[in-house]
Design a protein around this motif. Structure first.
Motif, PDB file in Angstrom:
ATOM      1  N   VAL A 199       0.853  -1.202   0.000  1.00  0.00           N
ATOM      2  CA  VAL A 199       0.000   0.000   0.000  1.00  0.00           C
ATOM      3  C   VAL A 199       0.885   1.247   0.000  1.00  0.00           C
ATOM      4  O   VAL A 199       0.659   2.189  -0.765  1.00  0.00           O
ATOM      5  N   PHE A 200       1.923   1.228   0.829  1.00  0.00           N
ATOM      6  CA  PHE A 200       2.822   2.390   0.942  1.00  0.00           C
ATOM      7  C   PHE A 200       3.534   2.652  -0.391  1.00  0.00           C
ATOM      8  O   PHE A 200       3.631   3.788  -0.845  1.00  0.00           O
ATOM      9  N   ILE A 201       4.007   1.567  -1.009  1.00  0.00           N
ATOM     10  CA  ILE A 201       4.708   1.692  -2.292  1.00  0.00           C
ATOM     11  C   ILE A 201       3.754   2.271  -3.355  1.00  0.00           C
ATOM     12  O   ILE A 201       4.124   3.158  -4.132  1.00  0.00           O
ATOM     13  N   ASN A 202       2.515   1.801  -3.362  1.00  0.00           N
ATOM     14  CA  ASN A 202       1.535   2.306  -4.341  1.00  0.00           C
ATOM     15  C   ASN A 202       1.307   3.806  -4.183  1.00  0.00           C
ATOM     16  O   ASN A 202       1.002   4.511  -5.140  1.00  0.00           O
ATOM     17  N   GLU A 203       1.468   4.278  -2.928  1.00  0.00           N
ATOM     18  CA  GLU A 203       1.224   5.707  -2.662  1.00  0.00           C
ATOM     19  C   GLU A 203       2.388   6.594  -3.123  1.00  0.00           C
ATOM     20  O   GLU A 203       2.239   7.804  -3.223  1.00  0.00           O
ATOM     21  N   ILE A 204       3.563   5.994  -3.377  1.00  0.00           N
ATOM     22  CA  ILE A 204       4.708   6.820  -3.823  1.00  0.00           C
ATOM     23  C   ILE A 204       4.594   6.965  -5.344  1.00  0.00           C
ATOM     24  O   ILE A 204       5.309   6.324  -6.112  1.00  0.00           O
ATOM     25  N   THR A 205       3.688   7.789  -5.769  1.00  0.00           N
ATOM     26  CA  THR A 205       3.356   7.866  -7.205  1.00  0.00           C
ATOM     27  C   THR A 205       4.446   8.568  -8.016  1.00  0.00           C
ATOM     28  O   THR A 205       4.515   8.412  -9.229  1.00  0.00           O
ATOM     29  N   ASP A 206       5.295   9.343  -7.336  1.00  0.00           N
ATOM     30  CA  ASP A 206       6.328  10.068  -8.096  1.00  0.00           C
ATOM     31  C   ASP A 206       7.645   9.281  -8.182  1.00  0.00           C
ATOM     32  O   ASP A 206       8.655   9.821  -8.625  1.00  0.00           O
ATOM     33  N   CYS A 207       7.630   8.016  -7.811  1.00  0.00           N
ATOM     34  CA  CYS A 207       8.888   7.248  -7.870  1.00  0.00           C
ATOM     35  C   CYS A 207       9.168   6.817  -9.307  1.00  0.00           C
ATOM     36  O   CYS A 207       8.344   6.144  -9.938  1.00  0.00           O
ATOM     37  N   GLU A 208      10.332   7.216  -9.791  1.00  0.00           N
ATOM     38  CA  GLU A 208      10.726   6.887 -11.171  1.00  0.00           C
ATOM     39  C   GLU A 208      11.082   5.405 -11.275  1.00  0.00           C
ATOM     40  O   GLU A 208      10.636   4.696 -12.160  1.00  0.00           O
ATOM     41  N   ARG A 209      11.899   4.949 -10.311  1.00  0.00           N
ATOM     42  CA  ARG A 209      12.317   3.550 -10.332  1.00  0.00           C
ATOM     43  C   ARG A 209      12.688   3.099  -8.914  1.00  0.00           C
ATOM     44  O   ARG A 209      13.295   3.870  -8.166  1.00  0.00           O
ATOM     45  N   PHE A 210      12.327   1.903  -8.573  1.00  0.00           N
ATOM     46  CA  PHE A 210      12.737   1.351  -7.283  1.00  0.00           C
ATOM     47  C   PHE A 210      14.064   0.611  -7.464  1.00  0.00           C
ATOM     48  O   PHE A 210      14.279  -0.060  -8.475  1.00  0.00           O
ATOM     49  N   VAL A 211      14.936   0.788  -6.473  1.00  0.00           N
ATOM     50  CA  VAL A 211      16.215   0.072  -6.449  1.00  0.00           C
ATOM     51  C   VAL A 211      16.171  -0.838  -5.227  1.00  0.00           C
ATOM     52  O   VAL A 211      15.892  -0.364  -4.120  1.00  0.00           O
ATOM     53  N   ILE A 212      16.393  -2.120  -5.421  1.00  0.00           N
ATOM     54  CA  ILE A 212      16.441  -3.018  -4.260  1.00  0.00           C
ATOM     55  C   ILE A 212      17.905  -3.286  -3.942  1.00  0.00           C
ATOM     56  O   ILE A 212      18.653  -3.794  -4.782  1.00  0.00           O
ATOM     57  N   ILE A 213      18.321  -2.898  -2.737  1.00  0.00           N
ATOM     58  CA  ILE A 213      19.690  -3.212  -2.308  1.00  0.00           C
ATOM     59  C   ILE A 213      19.593  -4.427  -1.386  1.00  0.00           C
ATOM     60  O   ILE A 213      18.829  -4.421  -0.414  1.00  0.00           O
ATOM     61  N   CYS A 214      20.302  -5.472  -1.754  1.00  0.00           N
ATOM     62  CA  CYS A 214      20.275  -6.686  -0.925  1.00  0.00           C
ATOM     63  C   CYS A 214      21.686  -7.267  -0.875  1.00  0.00           C
ATOM     64  O   CYS A 214      22.617  -6.694  -1.458  1.00  0.00           O
ATOM     65  N   ASP A 215      21.855  -8.388  -0.188  1.00  0.00           N
ATOM     66  CA  ASP A 215      23.183  -9.032  -0.179  1.00  0.00           C
ATOM     67  C   ASP A 215      23.058 -10.454  -0.718  1.00  0.00           C
ATOM     68  O   ASP A 215      21.954 -10.913  -1.057  1.00  0.00           O
ATOM     69  N   SER A 216      24.198 -11.144  -0.792  1.00  0.00           N
ATOM     70  CA  SER A 216      24.195 -12.460  -1.437  1.00  0.00           C
ATOM     71  C   SER A 216      23.295 -13.463  -0.686  1.00  0.00           C
ATOM     72  O   SER A 216      22.769 -14.383  -1.306  1.00  0.00           O
ATOM     73  N   ASN A 217      23.047 -13.255   0.610  1.00  0.00           N
ATOM     74  CA  ASN A 217      22.113 -14.151   1.319  1.00  0.00           C
ATOM     75  C   ASN A 217      20.665 -13.773   1.053  1.00  0.00           C
ATOM     76  O   ASN A 217      19.838 -14.633   0.760  1.00  0.00           O
ATOM     77  N   THR A 218      20.374 -12.493   1.177  1.00  0.00           N
ATOM     78  CA  THR A 218      18.963 -12.100   1.038  1.00  0.00           C
ATOM     79  C   THR A 218      18.491 -12.225  -0.417  1.00  0.00           C
ATOM     80  O   THR A 218      17.305 -12.386  -0.658  1.00  0.00           O
ATOM     81  N   THR A 219      19.439 -12.176  -1.360  1.00  0.00           N
ATOM     82  CA  THR A 219      19.054 -12.380  -2.760  1.00  0.00           C
ATOM     83  C   THR A 219      18.426 -13.766  -2.910  1.00  0.00           C
ATOM     84  O   THR A 219      17.409 -13.922  -3.577  1.00  0.00           O
ATOM     85  N   SER A 220      19.028 -14.776  -2.274  1.00  0.00           N
ATOM     86  CA  SER A 220      18.436 -16.111  -2.432  1.00  0.00           C
ATOM     87  C   SER A 220      17.321 -16.402  -1.447  1.00  0.00           C
ATOM     88  O   SER A 220      16.389 -17.103  -1.784  1.00  0.00           O
ATOM     89  N   HIS A 221      17.407 -15.860  -0.228  1.00  0.00           N
ATOM     90  CA  HIS A 221      16.432 -16.285   0.781  1.00  0.00           C
ATOM     91  C   HIS A 221      15.257 -15.325   0.996  1.00  0.00           C
ATOM     92  O   HIS A 221      14.216 -15.753   1.495  1.00  0.00           O
ATOM     93  N   CYS A 222      15.421 -14.058   0.672  1.00  0.00           N
ATOM     94  CA  CYS A 222      14.353 -13.093   0.973  1.00  0.00           C
ATOM     95  C   CYS A 222      13.769 -12.429  -0.273  1.00  0.00           C
ATOM     96  O   CYS A 222      12.581 -12.106  -0.312  1.00  0.00           O
ATOM     97  N   LEU A 223      14.615 -12.207  -1.269  1.00  0.00           N
ATOM     98  CA  LEU A 223      14.134 -11.527  -2.479  1.00  0.00           C
ATOM     99  C   LEU A 223      12.986 -12.289  -3.157  1.00  0.00           C
ATOM    100  O   LEU A 223      12.003 -11.665  -3.579  1.00  0.00           O
ATOM    101  N   PRO A 224      13.061 -13.640  -3.261  1.00  0.00           N
ATOM    102  CA  PRO A 224      11.946 -14.355  -3.900  1.00  0.00           C
ATOM    103  C   PRO A 224      10.607 -14.101  -3.184  1.00  0.00           C
ATOM    104  O   PRO A 224       9.588 -13.840  -3.836  1.00  0.00           O
ATOM    105  N   LEU A 225      10.630 -14.129  -1.835  1.00  0.00           N
ATOM    106  CA  LEU A 225       9.406 -13.872  -1.058  1.00  0.00           C
ATOM    107  C   LEU A 225       8.920 -12.444  -1.309  1.00  0.00           C
ATOM    108  O   LEU A 225       7.728 -12.192  -1.528  1.00  0.00           O
TER     109      LEU A 225
END
Ligand code: GLY
Length: 357
Positions: A25-51
């Motif tokens: 809901v919060f992300i939907n409200e940021i209507t002026d966002c040009e692009r989202f950047v996800i910063i993660c690490d080698s663990n969260t890329t495999s274990h959290c990013l998919p979720l």
């Protein structure tokens, strides 16, 4: 139990958001966002990013920037790499960084976002227990430099912090346990129910206790809100951290030896600094014994080099005029900040720690 539960803090709210619906809901409200950047690490890329990608719909494909996992990545080289990727992908000032990870990702991601093009917005989505109850909350961002923890950084507040304990399911057991050390510290700072519950908490029980996690965040937030820029009362959150950071810095120099997680170092710091408090602040020996037992039942003491640890203490940010300044516990819920101690006293406390190996 909570569904979506908001804890208000200075310049940012922390939302307990199990299903990540509140984040959507919060992300939907940021209507002026040009692009989202996800910063993660080698663990969260495999274990959290998919979720995360399963639960959250972003209008445009996000840019994903991945840093190697671990404290040794919290440095200028990795920040440089993040800035390079943002620049090469033409990420503009209307973009928003989503820091998906533990304390290293939220500290480094917040720091990189806050300086890129004089600052772009960021949201913290902590995935480790430690980041949920401490690092992601309160606007401290930064990196380690020349072997000194958090030497370079700035206060910069996320738009919001979203805490979903669903991410903890994939966290290794020793990392979960390390996170409980900061919660134990919050118990010491507040006393009362949180203290009693943390004393009774079994080492492997935390996953089923989201209410206890929320309570810990509430205690951290209370201290941040009273003193956001760490000039007085917030310093109490440094309980256990003076020795803890020095042990962590020693572990970073000791590449061949075992790694020491921040929470593990804090636990050992709480034990050692409680010894100092017993010797120099009349801390009740019974309370000291409770702290010592709690730590020893959960954490292993590494074979640290006393001189390196003492040397690392010289760089602590709380120091004034060459004296090492501690936050010491006077009694449950009562901390004295800025207590200067001499090397001899500190050495005795480290000797005590070593004697427990
Ligand atoms: N981690 C200590 C603080 O946020 O002040």
């Amino acid at each position: 139990m909570y569904n979506s539960y908001v804890i208000h803090s200075f310049r940012h709210d922390v939302v307990m958001d199990q299903s990540l619906i509140a984040l959507q809901v919060f992300i939907n409200e940021i209507t002026d966002c040009e692009r989202f950047v996800i910063i993660c690490d080698s663990n969260t890329t495999s274990h959290c990013l998919p979720l995360f990608m399963q639960q959250i719909l972003l209008k445009k494909q996000p840019l994903i920037v991945c840093i190697p996992a671990g404290e040794s990545s919290k440095n200028l080289t990795e920040v440089n790499r993040v800035w390079q990727e943002l620049t090469e992908q033409n990420i503009n000032r209307n973009s928003v960084c989503l820091n998906l990870g533990g304390g290293v990702v939220t500290d480094l991601g917040g720091f990189a976002a806050s300086l890129y093009k004089r600052g772009i917005r960021f949201i913290n989505i902590p995935t480790s227990l430690l980041a949920m109850v401490d690092a992601s909350v309160g606007g401290k961002t930064g990196i380690d430099f020349m072997g000194i923890k958090n030497q370079i950084g700035l206060f910069s507040f996320p738009l919001r912090v979203f805490v979903s304990t669903a991410f903890l399911q994939s966290l290794p057991k020793h990392e979960l346990l390390a996170g409980t050390a900061e919660m134990f510290k919050h118990g010491l700072l507040e006393g009362g129910k949180h203290w009693d519950e943390m004393c009774q908490l079994k080492p492997d029980e935390i996953l089923g206790r989201p209410g206890l996690i929320a309570d810990s965040i509430r205690i951290k937030n209370k201290m941040v809100t009273l003193d956001p820029f760490d000039t007085h009362g917030r310093k109490a959150l440094n309980l256990g951290h003076t020795i803890g950071h020095a042990l962590e810095a020693w572990a970073l120099t000791n590449q061949a030896g075992p790694t020491l997680l921040h929470g593990e170092a804090v636990a050992l710091g709480l034990l050692t600094e409680s010894f100092l408090a017993k010797e120099h602040m009349d801390l009740n020996p019974q309370l000291f014994a409770t702290i010592q037992d709690w730590v020893l039942q959960r954490f292993h003491i590494p074979d640290f080099d006393m001189d390196v640890v003492l040397d690392c203490l010289k760089h602590d940010k709380k120091n004034k005029e060459n004296e090492v300044n501690f936050c010491l516990l006077k009694s449950l819920g009562n901390v004295q900040i800025d207590v200067p101690l001499k090397t001899q006293a500190i050495r005795a406390s480290l000797q005590h720690l070593k004697s427990l190996r």
